[in-house]
Structure formats: structure tokens, C-alpha cells
Design a protein around this motif. Structure first.
Motif: not given
Length: 218
Positions: A25-33
Motif C-alpha cells: 500500500s505504501f509502494r503503490r500509493h494506496y488511499p490513506f486509510a
């Protein structure tokens, strides 16, 4: 490795896998939640690892899990506040943020922190089931034609309902059961409670991977 040790270690391995997968989720820039849930799941793994280490050395660690559950319920309530778009659910979350810390404080004063705080577990778990059910209701009423299986929070909510719904009766009576039926408590925790924990983490993995697959298909 004997069977008993394998059974007690397997949930930790699955939690570790879920924590590792969530880091996409951090590497692919997922939503903040999703990134916040991923950070919490890494924290979850660290707590579980500390729990296994302290248990191995015979150190009583109920205080550690009390602290973990305090944090978990508040974090999940915060995350669902951004997912469920209903004013009464938002009001319920605000009320939870006021009442839940008071419940934790009261139980800490009465029972201390060295015993598992079962009132806190029951109250927090029931509220998590309510929030997950509210999210399912939102999906049901939604006019969005997107597949629910491509929604990470569908999988997370499914996991929370299964995990909390199936373990809260046991956890709520854990202190009593441990005092009167140790053999049954060990058996139930090892085979049933751990199984639901594994299932929850498999659904967490599914949620993070379905977000990745959904992005690939766009």
C-alpha cells in the motif's frame, strides 16, 4: 517442531505474511486509510511477536494484549469513520470515542491491567461488528456497479465480522474459563480462536491484493 508449537506459531506466521503484503500500500500509493491499516497490521505483528516471546519465557503478557486491543478498537473505529457514509454511524463513532476510554479506565481501576480486560473486549468487538455490518449495508444500498470483490473494505469487513463474531463469546469469558476449565480453554484457543485469527489475516491479505489487482485492470 512438535504439533502444539506448530499450531501456536502458525497464526504468527500468517499475521507476518499479512503485514508484509499490506506494505504494498505504501509502494503503490494506496488511499490513506489502507496505508494506515497496513501500518497498524505491522504493529499487530510486532505485538504478536512480543506476545509469543514473552509466553515462551513464561512472562505474563495480558497487559500487552490489553494495550493492543485498546489501540485496535480506536484505530478501526477511526478508519471506518472514513468508510461508512452515514451520519448516525459517524455519531456512534463519536460516542464510542467518548465512552470506550471511560470503560477502559473503569475496568483498569477495578480489575487492573494484569488480567485480560474482558468487558473492554466484548464492548469493542460488538462495536466493530456493528461498523462492519454498517459497511455491508452501505454496499448493499449503493448504486455503484463495481464488483464488491474488488473493494478491500468488503474483505476486511467480512473478516472482522467472522473474527469478532466467533471469538468474542470466548474472549468475554476467558478469565472465568481459564480459572475453571484450563484444559478446555487451551484446546479452544489453540484450535478454534487461532483458526479464526488465521482466517481474518487471509482476508486482510485478499483485501490488499484485490486493491492491487483492481488497479492493474483499470
Amino acid at each position: 517442531m512438535n504439533v502444539k508449537l506448530l499450531i501456536s506459531t502458525l497464526p504468527l506466521v500468517v499475521v507476518g505474511c499479512a503485514a508484509a503484503v499490506s506494505l504494498i500500500s505504501f509502494r503503490r500509493h494506496y488511499p490513506f486509510a489502507l496505508r494506515m491499516l497496513a501500518a497498524f497490521w505491522v504493529f499487530n505483528f510486532c505485538i504478536d511477536l512480543c506476545g509469543h516471546i514473552t509466553k515462551y519465557y513464561g512472562v505474563k503478557n495480558h497487559w500487552l494484549y490489553n494495550f493492543y486491543f485498546w489501540v485496535m478498537y480506536l484505530v478501526l473505529a477511526y478508519l471506518y469513520d472514513g468508510q461508512v457514509k452515514h451520519k448516525y454511524v459517524h455519531l456512534a463513532i463519536r460516542a464510542f470515542y467518548m465512552v470506550f476510554p471511560l470503560l477502559v479506565l473503569a475496568e483498569s481501576l477495578v480489575s487492573g491491567v494484569s488480567k485480560l480486560q474482558t468487558m473492554m473486549l466484548v464492548a469493542g468487538s460488538i462495536f466493530m461488528i456493528f461498523l462492519a455490518a454498517a459497511y455491508f449495508r452501505q454496499l448493499y444500498l449503493s448504486e455503484d456497479n463495481a464488483s464488491v470483490t474488488a473493494d478491500p473494505w468488503f474483505w476486511f469487513s467480512f473478516g472482522f465480522i467472522l473474527y469478532f463474531g466467533c471469538t468474542v463469546p470466548f474472549l468475554g469469558m476467558l478469565n472465568y474459563l481459564w480459572g475453571h476449565y484450563k484444559e478446555f480453554t487451551n484446546f479452544y484457543y489453540s484450535y478454534f480462536s487461532n483458526s479464526f485469527a488465521i482466517l481474518l489475516n487471509l482476508l486482510i491479505i485478499t483485501g490488499f491484493l484485490c486493491q492491487r489487482n483492481s488497479r492493474k485492470s483499470r
